[in-house]
Scaffold this motif. Sequence first.
Motif, PDB file in Angstrom:
ATOM      1  N   ILE A  65       0.760  -1.315  -0.247  1.00 30.32           N
ATOM      2  CA  ILE A  65       0.173  -0.008   0.049  1.00 30.32           C
ATOM      3  C   ILE A  65       1.066   1.105   0.085  1.00 30.32           C
ATOM      4  CG2 ILE A  65      -1.549   1.352   1.426  1.00 30.32           C
ATOM      5  CD1 ILE A  65      -2.956  -1.242   2.291  1.00 30.32           C
ATOM      6  N   SER A  66       1.996   1.366   0.909  1.00 29.65           N
ATOM      7  CA  SER A  66       2.910   2.400   0.805  1.00 29.65           C
ATOM      8  C   SER A  66       3.426   2.624  -0.506  1.00 29.65           C
ATOM      9  CB  SER A  66       3.899   2.152   1.950  1.00 29.65           C
ATOM     10  OG  SER A  66       3.247   2.263   3.183  1.00 29.65           O
ATOM     11  N   GLU A  67       4.160   1.647  -1.144  1.00 29.68           N
ATOM     12  CA  GLU A  67       4.564   1.772  -2.685  1.00 29.68           C
ATOM     13  C   GLU A  67       3.563   2.359  -3.439  1.00 29.68           C
ATOM     14  OE1 GLU A  67       5.984  -2.215  -3.328  1.00 29.68           O
ATOM     15  OE2 GLU A  67       7.794  -1.797  -2.055  1.00 29.68           O
ATOM     16  N   LEU A  68       2.462   1.841  -3.222  1.00 34.64           N
ATOM     17  CA  LEU A  68       1.365   2.376  -4.435  1.00 34.64           C
ATOM     18  C   LEU A  68       0.958   3.677  -4.196  1.00 34.64           C
ATOM     19  CD1 LEU A  68      -0.828  -0.754  -4.567  1.00 34.64           C
ATOM     20  CD2 LEU A  68       0.634   0.077  -6.342  1.00 34.64           C
ATOM     21  N   PRO A 102       1.845   5.895  -7.852  1.00 33.47           N
ATOM     22  CA  PRO A 102       0.696   5.252  -8.518  1.00 33.47           C
ATOM     23  C   PRO A 102       0.758   4.556  -9.783  1.00 33.47           C
ATOM     24  CG  PRO A 102       0.327   7.396  -7.921  1.00 33.47           C
ATOM     25  CD  PRO A 102       1.701   7.157  -7.670  1.00 33.47           C
ATOM     26  N   GLU A 103       1.968   4.964 -10.475  1.00 31.55           N
ATOM     27  CA  GLU A 103       2.049   4.276 -11.838  1.00 31.55           C
ATOM     28  C   GLU A 103       2.265   2.536 -11.669  1.00 31.55           C
ATOM     29  OE1 GLU A 103       4.187   6.992 -10.981  1.00 31.55           O
ATOM     30  OE2 GLU A 103       2.606   8.304 -11.945  1.00 31.55           O
ATOM     31  N   MET A 153       1.672  -4.312 -11.128  1.00 36.94           N
ATOM     32  CA  MET A 153       1.882  -5.033 -10.288  1.00 36.94           C
ATOM     33  C   MET A 153       1.449  -6.367 -10.531  1.00 36.94           C
ATOM     34  SD  MET A 153       2.118  -3.123  -7.109  1.00 36.94           S
ATOM     35  CE  MET A 153       1.662  -4.379  -5.971  1.00 36.94           C
ATOM     36  N   ALA A 154       0.440  -6.518 -11.357  1.00 35.11           N
ATOM     37  CA  ALA A 154      -0.007  -7.966 -11.852  1.00 35.11           C
ATOM     38  C   ALA A 154       1.055  -8.572 -12.906  1.00 35.11           C
ATOM     39  CB  ALA A 154      -1.304  -7.704 -12.766  1.00 35.11           C
ATOM     40  N   GLU A 155       2.098  -7.819 -13.406  1.00 30.44           N
ATOM     41  CA  GLU A 155       3.058  -8.537 -14.220  1.00 30.44           C
ATOM     42  C   GLU A 155       4.016  -9.378 -13.379  1.00 30.44           C
ATOM     43  OE1 GLU A 155       4.360  -5.214 -16.575  1.00 30.44           O
ATOM     44  OE2 GLU A 155       2.557  -5.033 -17.750  1.00 30.44           O
TER      45      GLU A 155
END
Length: 103
Positions: free
Chosen positions: A88-91, A95-96, A101-103
Amino acid sequence: MKLPLAVLASVVLTACAGNTEVVGERVTVEPSGVVDVCGEGDGLPECKDYNNLTYSENLEEKAPTDTQMENEAAKVRAETPAQLEKTISELEQNPELIDTMAE
């Protein structure tokens, strides 16, 4: 006094509603003094979002499938509270990362 103001307001609103040449425009003034103008019509460039994509480019992107959403949800449920807090902190900081993240 109220009647003339009401008549004037309805005349102005009628004129605006009947004008098909209305142009949508967004002006952004940065603290450095740089001015960015974008919008629709009159040769203005399309406005971009925080991912640097235009509205039409966003429409071209495909929505995730149900399977992809289920896989992402399973990953999140498997994270420990510390890992989840880190994610959550990284996002929040970048935000990019959401798109990668799914990759």
